[in-house]
Design a protein around this motif. Sequence first.
Motif, PDB file in Angstrom:
ATOM      1  N   LEU A   1      -2.697  11.528   2.924  1.00  0.00           N
ATOM      2  CA  LEU A   1      -4.070  11.036   2.988  1.00  0.00           C
ATOM      3  C   LEU A   1      -4.846  11.334   1.720  1.00  0.00           C
ATOM      4  O   LEU A   1      -5.795  10.621   1.392  1.00  0.00           O
ATOM      5  CB  LEU A   1      -4.774  11.678   4.198  1.00  0.00           C
ATOM      6  N   ALA A   2      -4.457  12.363   0.987  1.00  0.00           N
ATOM      7  CA  ALA A   2      -5.192  12.716  -0.227  1.00  0.00           C
ATOM      8  C   ALA A   2      -5.031  11.661  -1.314  1.00  0.00           C
ATOM      9  O   ALA A   2      -5.863  11.575  -2.226  1.00  0.00           O
ATOM     10  CB  ALA A   2      -4.711  14.063  -0.746  1.00  0.00           C
ATOM     11  N   THR A   3      -3.973  10.841  -1.241  1.00  0.00           N
ATOM     12  CA  THR A   3      -3.764   9.787  -2.238  1.00  0.00           C
ATOM     13  C   THR A   3      -4.477   8.488  -1.878  1.00  0.00           C
ATOM     14  O   THR A   3      -4.540   7.591  -2.721  1.00  0.00           O
ATOM     15  CB  THR A   3      -2.267   9.495  -2.387  1.00  0.00           C
ATOM     16  N   CYS A   4      -4.999   8.374  -0.680  1.00  0.00           N
ATOM     17  CA  CYS A   4      -5.704   7.163  -0.242  1.00  0.00           C
ATOM     18  C   CYS A   4      -7.186   7.331  -0.569  1.00  0.00           C
ATOM     19  O   CYS A   4      -7.972   7.832   0.252  1.00  0.00           O
ATOM     20  CB  CYS A   4      -5.499   6.927   1.256  1.00  0.00           C
ATOM     21  N   LYS A   5      -7.546   6.912  -1.769  1.00  0.00           N
ATOM     22  CA  LYS A   5      -8.927   7.113  -2.222  1.00  0.00           C
ATOM     23  C   LYS A   5      -9.675   5.811  -2.463  1.00  0.00           C
ATOM     24  O   LYS A   5     -10.898   5.825  -2.554  1.00  0.00           O
ATOM     25  CB  LYS A   5      -8.914   7.928  -3.520  1.00  0.00           C
ATOM     26  N   ARG A   6      -8.950   4.690  -2.595  1.00  0.00           N
ATOM     27  CA  ARG A   6      -9.596   3.403  -2.835  1.00  0.00           C
ATOM     28  C   ARG A   6      -8.981   2.354  -1.919  1.00  0.00           C
ATOM     29  O   ARG A   6      -7.864   2.527  -1.415  1.00  0.00           O
ATOM     30  CB  ARG A   6      -9.450   2.969  -4.292  1.00  0.00           C
ATOM     31  N   ILE A   7      -9.703   1.260  -1.770  1.00  0.00           N
ATOM     32  CA  ILE A   7      -9.224   0.166  -0.933  1.00  0.00           C
ATOM     33  C   ILE A   7      -9.706  -1.155  -1.526  1.00  0.00           C
ATOM     34  O   ILE A   7     -10.834  -1.254  -2.018  1.00  0.00           O
ATOM     35  CB  ILE A   7      -9.707   0.332   0.531  1.00  0.00           C
ATOM     36  N   VAL A   8      -8.832  -2.170  -1.522  1.00  0.00           N
ATOM     37  CA  VAL A   8      -9.168  -3.527  -1.960  1.00  0.00           C
ATOM     38  C   VAL A   8      -9.135  -4.421  -0.720  1.00  0.00           C
ATOM     39  O   VAL A   8      -8.114  -4.501  -0.024  1.00  0.00           O
ATOM     40  CB  VAL A   8      -8.174  -4.031  -3.020  1.00  0.00           C
ATOM     41  N   LEU A   9     -10.234  -5.085  -0.460  1.00  0.00           N
ATOM     42  CA  LEU A   9     -10.364  -5.930   0.736  1.00  0.00           C
ATOM     43  C   LEU A   9     -10.410  -7.386   0.314  1.00  0.00           C
ATOM     44  O   LEU A   9     -11.194  -7.783  -0.559  1.00  0.00           O
ATOM     45  CB  LEU A   9     -11.647  -5.567   1.493  1.00  0.00           C
ATOM     46  N   LEU A  10      -9.554  -8.209   0.943  1.00  0.00           N
ATOM     47  CA  LEU A  10      -9.520  -9.650   0.718  1.00  0.00           C
ATOM     48  C   LEU A  10      -9.699 -10.333   2.064  1.00  0.00           C
ATOM     49  O   LEU A  10      -8.865 -10.199   2.965  1.00  0.00           O
ATOM     50  CB  LEU A  10      -8.192 -10.071   0.084  1.00  0.00           C
TER      51      LEU A  10
END
Length: 560
Positions: A174-183
Amino acid sequence: HLSGIMGGRKKRRTHVREEDKPKEAKANNPKSFVFRRGKLGGILEDLEKDVRRVMEPNTATSLKESKKNTMKDFVHVAGPLGVSHFMILSATTQASYLRVANVPRGPTITMKINNYTLTRDIANSASNYSAPPGIFQTPPLVVLNNFTEGKHMRLAAVVFQNLFPAINVKTVKLATCKRIVLLDFESDTEVVHFRHYYITAQPAGVSKRVRRLVMKRDAPSMSGLNDIADYLGGGASESEGEDTAARVVLTQDLSRANIINTQSSIKLKELGPRMEMEVTKLEEGVCTGQVLYHKYVSKTKDEEEELTVRKVNSTALKDKRRAEQEANIKRKVSEKAEAKMAERVRQGLPPVKTRGRRKDGREGDDEDDSEDDSEEEEERQAGGDEESLDGDQDEEAASDDEEGQEEEEVSEDEEEEEEGESEEEEPASARKATKATKTKRKTKEELEVRESDSESDGALEIEQVESDQEGGGSDAEWYREEVGEEPDEQFIRNIKAKKERQKMHDQQRDERKVERKVAKGDKGEEEEARPDEGVRFKKGRAVTAGGKQLRQGQKAKGDK
């Protein structure tokens, strides 16, 4: 430690721990190039920087493209660097476009950019905008919504998924999940909304002051307070910490304040850029190939078949031209080699033999070459039997010459012995002078003999060349074997000129040798004629009258 107490050297860790080493990207992770093309691509420079920021860390952030670079240049470079996708920004007088291509075989999706907002505009409009640098060290997550209508949208969904690394839900940290791209795709307007967010997690069920106290590393100043309750405002109420964010129970430790089996509230903060696009075209290759989908142009089946036939014909024509070019290159190489061989033959030099070719210039097997070699050996043997009588006569003449030379050498040795006996009676100075004069006389006699020999050799060489022209010499035979024709006048002239140059060179060399010997003899006579003045001293060393230096303790000749 005792070393620290006694003032000794303190050992420091010089190697990096395994957990502190930066993790390298996997070889199968997708990598991308983001660049601009077209005459009006300069207006999208800021958008290009923002898109590169989104695609970090698996993109070339410092890529510098030029107007001279073509699409083939990028494709050729992409293979060795492991680049799998191109994101190409371009602009026309009517609209801006974004093309996403899978390298090296396609497909390519062309999207029209209706509206876009840069990162700096979002940062200026937001009240609490934050973008920590550490969040760009890991790739973002991708979320697709409503990409199920139509084949072209399903293909677009696959391309967007492959732009980012895949994740395994069971092993992801979970520490590597820092950004998200939404389409998100709207079926009514056929518009794709692009968003880029930063994921934040905060402890849930506590007040803002308690949350601030837990999450900040530095404790706040409480010097003016009597009790911690005064800082918390008379108590921590959960209603103050309630918010509309989604609450989840963590299965891993996320940060110092968000630990396992605790409830945290998840928020998304927009980073930028923001784009609204619509898919207009799908191509089979990298910006080329068969058109799979077009929003504004539709074709019948007959037109599609005609385009397919045209594509097949153009491919066959390209292959044909490529084969013709390769054949022309081979022909030019062979013509160049033949011209070089002809030039060497014209100059009287042996031609360079090529591998895999027979002596007549035609390609052949080893068996044919062996048969030709055997025939040539038989001819040489037949010619050798005819010339054996002449060879015996030449050998007899050579033996007579050798006997005459031996008699002359014996007579010269006897004369030298007689002169040596007389020299023992003469003084040393007179003996050396007579020796120098004899050496000078002998060198002059050798020069005259060599000149006569060279003149006779030159006459023989000219006769040999003329006999070659008639067809009976070694040069003519070599010419027939290599070229397969009778020697021409140019060849005979080249041979004559070559031998004359060699003769002149040998004569000049002999003259220089005689001059050096004569000069050396004259110098010896002068040194011997100089009277012996005894030993003199020069710069602390004893020097004789002849100029020779003596070592310490050594005496000159004649001194007692």
